[in-house]
Design a protein around this motif. Structure first.
Motif, mmCIF file in Angstrom:
data_model
loop_
_atom_site.group_PDB
_atom_site.id
_atom_site.type_symbol
_atom_site.label_atom_id
_atom_site.label_comp_id
_atom_site.label_asym_id
_atom_site.label_seq_id
_atom_site.Cartn_x
_atom_site.Cartn_y
_atom_site.Cartn_z
ATOM 1 N N GLY A 50 70.837 -28.376 -0.693
ATOM 2 C CA GLY A 50 69.467 -28.801 -0.401
ATOM 3 C C GLY A 50 68.772 -27.897 0.614
ATOM 4 N N PHE A 51 69.543 -27.305 1.507
ATOM 5 C CA PHE A 51 68.989 -26.350 2.472
ATOM 6 C C PHE A 51 69.533 -24.945 2.211
ATOM 7 C CE2 PHE A 51 68.635 -30.273 5.178
ATOM 8 C CZ PHE A 51 67.264 -30.242 5.360
ATOM 9 N N ASN A 53 57.645 -29.352 2.498
ATOM 10 C CA ASN A 53 59.059 -29.668 2.261
ATOM 11 C C ASN A 53 59.479 -30.946 2.967
ATOM 12 O OD1 ASN A 53 60.858 -28.342 0.739
ATOM 13 N ND2 ASN A 53 61.120 -26.634 2.146
ATOM 14 N N ALA A 61 56.383 -23.062 5.637
ATOM 15 C CA ALA A 61 57.818 -23.309 5.509
ATOM 16 C C ALA A 61 58.161 -24.769 5.740
ATOM 17 C CB ALA A 61 58.583 -22.426 6.496
ATOM 18 N N SER A 62 57.370 -25.432 6.578
ATOM 19 C CA SER A 62 57.834 -26.735 7.033
ATOM 20 C C SER A 62 57.077 -27.922 6.455
ATOM 21 C CB SER A 62 57.740 -26.806 8.556
ATOM 22 O OG SER A 62 56.401 -26.723 8.973
ATOM 23 N N LYS A 94 62.961 -16.952 12.111
ATOM 24 C CA LYS A 94 64.363 -17.368 12.219
ATOM 25 C C LYS A 94 64.828 -17.321 13.669
ATOM 26 C CE LYS A 94 67.064 -15.498 8.963
ATOM 27 N NZ LYS A 94 67.418 -14.599 7.848
ATOM 28 N N GLU A 119 64.425 -28.506 -5.084
ATOM 29 C CA GLU A 119 64.377 -27.599 -6.234
ATOM 30 C C GLU A 119 65.678 -27.717 -7.022
ATOM 31 O OE1 GLU A 119 63.805 -23.795 -4.427
ATOM 32 O OE2 GLU A 119 65.563 -24.035 -3.165
ATOM 33 N N HIS A 145 59.702 -23.441 0.779
ATOM 34 C CA HIS A 145 61.059 -23.137 1.180
ATOM 35 C C HIS A 145 61.248 -21.785 1.712
ATOM 36 C CE1 HIS A 145 62.409 -25.935 -2.092
ATOM 37 N NE2 HIS A 145 61.671 -26.483 -1.192
ATOM 38 N N LEU A 197 63.371 -20.238 15.548
ATOM 39 C CA LEU A 197 63.987 -21.514 15.174
ATOM 40 C C LEU A 197 65.403 -21.630 15.722
ATOM 41 C CD1 LEU A 197 62.661 -21.661 11.511
ATOM 42 C CD2 LEU A 197 62.117 -23.280 13.319
ATOM 43 N N ASN A 211 59.478 -13.183 8.907
ATOM 44 C CA ASN A 211 60.611 -14.039 8.573
ATOM 45 C C ASN A 211 61.692 -13.946 9.650
ATOM 46 O OD1 ASN A 211 61.689 -15.942 6.959
ATOM 47 N ND2 ASN A 211 62.487 -14.560 5.403
ATOM 48 N N CYS A 261 68.478 -22.746 5.440
ATOM 49 C CA CYS A 261 67.237 -23.064 6.144
ATOM 50 C C CYS A 261 67.446 -23.172 7.659
ATOM 51 C CB CYS A 261 66.675 -24.385 5.622
ATOM 52 S SG CYS A 261 65.224 -24.920 6.549
ATOM 53 N N PRO A 262 66.821 -22.285 8.433
ATOM 54 C CA PRO A 262 66.984 -22.360 9.888
ATOM 55 C C PRO A 262 66.129 -23.469 10.504
ATOM 56 C CG PRO A 262 65.545 -20.531 9.307
ATOM 57 C CD PRO A 262 65.959 -21.164 8.015
ATOM 58 N N GLY A 263 65.262 -24.097 9.690
ATOM 59 C CA GLY A 263 64.403 -25.164 10.212
ATOM 60 C C GLY A 263 64.989 -26.547 9.978
ATOM 61 N N PHE A 309 67.049 -12.063 -0.323
ATOM 62 C CA PHE A 309 66.075 -13.154 -0.275
ATOM 63 C C PHE A 309 64.687 -12.577 0.030
ATOM 64 C CE2 PHE A 309 64.478 -16.792 2.417
ATOM 65 C CZ PHE A 309 64.300 -17.667 1.366
ATOM 66 N N HIS A 341 71.039 -17.265 4.669
ATOM 67 C CA HIS A 341 69.636 -17.678 4.549
ATOM 68 C C HIS A 341 69.466 -19.194 4.527
ATOM 69 C CE1 HIS A 341 68.100 -13.677 4.178
ATOM 70 N NE2 HIS A 341 68.990 -13.403 3.250
ATOM 71 N N ARG A 383 67.836 -15.208 -5.387
ATOM 72 C CA ARG A 383 67.901 -13.883 -4.776
ATOM 73 C C ARG A 383 67.565 -12.837 -5.832
ATOM 74 N NH1 ARG A 383 68.467 -17.124 -1.235
ATOM 75 N NH2 ARG A 383 70.303 -17.485 0.063
HETATM 76 C C1 HEM Z 1 63.251 -31.145 4.547
HETATM 77 C C2 HEM Z 1 62.690 -30.019 4.901
HETATM 78 C C3 HEM Z 1 63.148 -28.657 4.449
HETATM 79 C C4 HEM Z 1 63.830 -28.275 3.334
HETATM 80 C C5 HEM Z 1 64.343 -29.163 2.188
HETATM 81 C C6 HEM Z 1 64.010 -26.841 3.404
HETATM 82 C C7 HEM Z 1 64.683 -26.088 2.464
HETATM 83 C C8 HEM Z 1 64.869 -24.723 2.556
HETATM 84 C C9 HEM Z 1 65.578 -23.943 1.586
HETATM 85 C C10 HEM Z 1 66.224 -24.493 0.313
HETATM 86 C C11 HEM Z 1 65.560 -22.651 2.003
HETATM 87 C C12 HEM Z 1 66.140 -21.434 1.284
HETATM 88 C C13 HEM Z 1 67.629 -21.323 1.528
HETATM 89 C C14 HEM Z 1 68.297 -20.312 0.639
HETATM 90 O O1 HEM Z 1 67.679 -19.807 -0.308
HETATM 91 O O2 HEM Z 1 69.488 -20.025 0.876
HETATM 92 C C15 HEM Z 1 64.816 -22.609 3.243
HETATM 93 C C16 HEM Z 1 64.564 -21.466 3.964
HETATM 94 C C17 HEM Z 1 63.798 -21.438 5.101
HETATM 95 N N1 HEM Z 1 63.254 -22.513 5.753
HETATM 96 FE FE1 HEM Z 1 63.419 -24.462 5.227
HETATM 97 N N2 HEM Z 1 63.422 -26.383 4.551
HETATM 98 C C18 HEM Z 1 62.896 -27.448 5.215
HETATM 99 C C19 HEM Z 1 62.239 -27.440 6.424
HETATM 100 C C20 HEM Z 1 61.958 -26.307 7.144
HETATM 101 C C21 HEM Z 1 61.270 -26.296 8.399
HETATM 102 C C22 HEM Z 1 60.792 -27.535 9.151
HETATM 103 C C23 HEM Z 1 61.153 -24.992 8.778
HETATM 104 C C24 HEM Z 1 60.516 -24.412 10.001
HETATM 105 C C25 HEM Z 1 60.181 -25.078 11.052
HETATM 106 C C26 HEM Z 1 61.799 -24.185 7.757
HETATM 107 C C27 HEM Z 1 61.902 -22.821 7.778
HETATM 108 C C28 HEM Z 1 62.591 -22.059 6.855
HETATM 109 C C29 HEM Z 1 62.692 -20.609 6.920
HETATM 110 C C30 HEM Z 1 62.088 -19.702 8.002
HETATM 111 C C31 HEM Z 1 63.465 -20.217 5.817
HETATM 112 C C32 HEM Z 1 63.858 -18.785 5.434
HETATM 113 C C33 HEM Z 1 65.268 -18.480 5.909
HETATM 114 C C34 HEM Z 1 65.689 -17.044 5.708
HETATM 115 O O3 HEM Z 1 64.860 -16.195 5.385
HETATM 116 O O4 HEM Z 1 66.873 -16.735 5.876
HETATM 117 N N3 HEM Z 1 62.270 -25.027 6.784
HETATM 118 N N4 HEM Z 1 64.411 -23.891 3.557
#
Ligand code: HEM
Length: 511
Positions: free
Chosen positions: A438-439, A306, A302-303, A134, A366, A32, A137, A130, A446-448, A105, A444, A372
């Motif tokens: 969930g995201f 998950n 990251a991807s 972002k 999770e 994540h 994405l 990071n 999830c940008p993905g 974060f 922060h 944080r």
């Molecule tokens: C079903 C798939 C996914 C789930 C459930 C998921 C979930 C999450 C969660 C819960 C967070 C943290 C949010 C927070 O703490 O506020 C996060 C952050 C992040 N995710 Fe995902 N994610 C998924 C897929 C992806 C994919 C495909 C990518 C990239 C291609 C990605 C890239 C990131 C990045 C770069 C962050 C950090 C964001 C930040 O620093 O502000 N995620 N994700």
């Protein structure tokens, strides 16, 4: 938060937590938090009483209880750790903290993932990975989804052929193990382009890297922290991380060099036609220095797992509720027959979107989200004082404001909200809100998730249209494993699959 049970609300409202043990890492955390996450060491500073609930007696028991019963601890309103305080805030705090920079974060990741060790430099805020991820994405990949849809669907076709095969007789596959391979193919097609997305060496790295890092961090954490900077070179698990980075550089560097060279020689000054992360990163870098191989590995972490976990869970939910399969197939057939595999067609798959969100609602990745660390002392609006260094998190379940029926699975739940203006902004799979973490939510979030949603929908179109599938052991529904805060769709579950005839949606419509 009227849907939350009273005891849950009361306990959460009083927030709190603390403990005295090294929390075990969990794979999903790694994923994540851009690359990462791991459970850290938390130092005991003081042991509070929460709503009169006694704290655990022994460190070992507390550690065991956290590993196996973190969700239960959340419902009780507290847990304990070792190296820092972890305060569990109530979901009512989401809006207050979501864009507050004092709740960091980046620092949490850096701290938990030992970012000062060269093998774990992905997590070092000074590498800027990071922020780069972002930007790629949000500024490039998400706006380009319509341009990569057909490539992804074409890759899905090849990957399903390889892993679920064209066999029209029932045959067994390992659900999660095949899904991760399929996702590695689709993601790599977009992240790196067609050259590497079918390269077995790269596919092994993109799938295994997360676990390699996880093992490395855990192995190093067995040493006292003052020795980390010295011993890391000799810990085999940490050396393996460096070896894998070197292998990735060997594979990726020539591809990057080639694309860069092609990109530079465009005679008319127009942008190169590559639709992949290598290209987009070079465009958004804007003078920033970054390591493109580490960026790719960050994307893998990251991807990959998950998204795999979500698709696997959806397959389990479809097997448990097979009555959804025909309506989902009918929706796919109607939409794809009208406009083929396009971004706008995928956006019209409203039942699928609702089903995906319901799967994630019942089993998010999770149980504690929006984790944080405080970089300054903060007093919340309700008067709660949180000293600098405190870690916080917000429970992700139950997550949706749906009256008393929060536990039962209803794939139509979010579809039924269509037309309700008060739910319009939150009913989509990619929407985030305090009720559905969930995201995550806020700056922060999830940008993905837009890419993930796109990818999952393409995969489900292929799986549902082309295959019949069911659990190999129908009498036993797969469980989700709770390990620390992570909730993991059970690995190793076998599915029976067989290729269907292509009468309903023909090949041309799928890719
Ligand atoms: C079903 C798939 C996914 C789930 C459930 C998921 C979930 C999450 C969660 C819960 C967070 C943290 C949010 C927070 O703490 O506020 C996060 C952050 C992040 N995710 Fe995902 N994610 C998924 C897929 C992806 C994919 C495909 C990518 C990239 C291609 C990605 C890239 C990131 C990045 C770069 C962050 C950090 C964001 C930040 O620093 O502000 N995620 N994700």
């Amino acid at each position: 938060m009227s849907h939350l049970p009273d005891h849950f609300r009361q306990r959460l409202n009083s927030r709190l937590v603390i403990t005295n043990f090294i929390i075990p890492a969990t794979l999903l955390y790694l994923i994540h938090r851009f690359g990462g996450i791991l459970l850290a060491q938390y130092r005991l500073r003081r042991l509070p009483l929460i709503n009169g609930t006694p704290l655990f007696g022994s460190t070992k028991k507390a550690k065991q209880n956290f590993q196996l019963n973190a969700r239960g601890l959340l419902k009780d309103g507290f847990t304990k750790t070792d190296d820092a305080r972890v305060v569990i805030l109530s979901p009512e705090s989401v809006n207050e903290i979501r864009n507050d920079n004092r709740f960091s974060f980046t620092h949490l990741i850096a701290q938990e993932c030992l970012c000062y060790i060269p093998a774990f430099r992905n997590f070092n805020p000074h590498e800027g990975l990071n922020d780069m991820a972002k930007d790629v994405l949000l500024k490039r990949l998400t706006p380009s989804l319509s341009l990569v849809t057909r490539d992804m669907s074409e890759e899905a076709n090849l990957a399903f052929q390889e892993h679920w095969t064209d066999n029209t007789e029932w045959h067994e596959v390992d659900a999660k193990a095949t899904v991760v391979e399929i996702i590695a193919r689709l993601s790599s097609r977009v992240f790196l382009g067609p050259e590497l997305c079918r390269n077995p060496e790269w596919l092994r790295i993109t799938i295994d890297y997360t676990m390699t890092v996880f093992h490395g961090i855990m192995a190093l954490k067995k040493w006292p922290s003052f020795l980390h900077r010295i011993v890391w070179r000799f810990v085999p698990e940490v050396r393996r991380v460096n070896e894998q980075i070197a292998e990735a550089v060997r594979l990726i560097r020539p591809v990057i060099d080639k694309k860069m060279a092609q990109g530079k020689i465009l005679p008319d000054g127009s942008k190169p036609a590559h639709l992949d992360v290598i290209q987009w990163a070079s465009e958004v870098a804007d003078g920033r220095r970054y390591d493109p191989t580490l960026l790719q590995l960050g994307f893998s972490m990251a991807s990959m797992h998950n998204t795999t976990d979500l698709v696997t869970q959806i397959l389990y939910d479809l097997s448990a509720h097979p009555s959804y399969i025909d309506p989902l197939r009918a929706e796919i057939e109607t939409v794809l027959t009208e406009e083929g595999m396009t971004k706008s067609a995928l956006a019209r798959l409203k039942l699928m979107d609702s089903f995906m969100k319901e799967s994630q609602r019942i089993k998010p990745s999770e149980s504690l989200g929006m984790r944080r660390v405080l970089v300054e002392d903060v007093t919340l609006s309700n008067g709660v004082f949180l000293p600098q260094g405190t870690q916080i998190g917000i429970p992700t379940t139950p997550t949706t404001d749906v009256g008393n029926e929060t536990e039962s699975f209803d794939g139509y739940r979010f579809l039924n909200m269509v037309g309700d203006p008060s739910k319009e902004k939150t009913r989509h799979f990619v929407s985030t809100s305090p009720d559905h973490l969930g995201f995550g939510h806020g700056k922060h979030a999830c940008p993905g998730r837009f890419f993930a949603s796109h990818e999952v929908k393409i995969i489900l179109c292929h799986a549902l249209t082309k295959y019949d599938f069911k659990l190999a052991v129908p009498t036993r529904q797969p469980t989700s494993l709770a390990l620390g805060w992570a909730l993991i769709a059970e690995p190793g579950v076998r599915l029976l699959v067989k290729r269907r005839s292509n009468r309903s949606v023909n090949k041309a419509k799928l890719y």
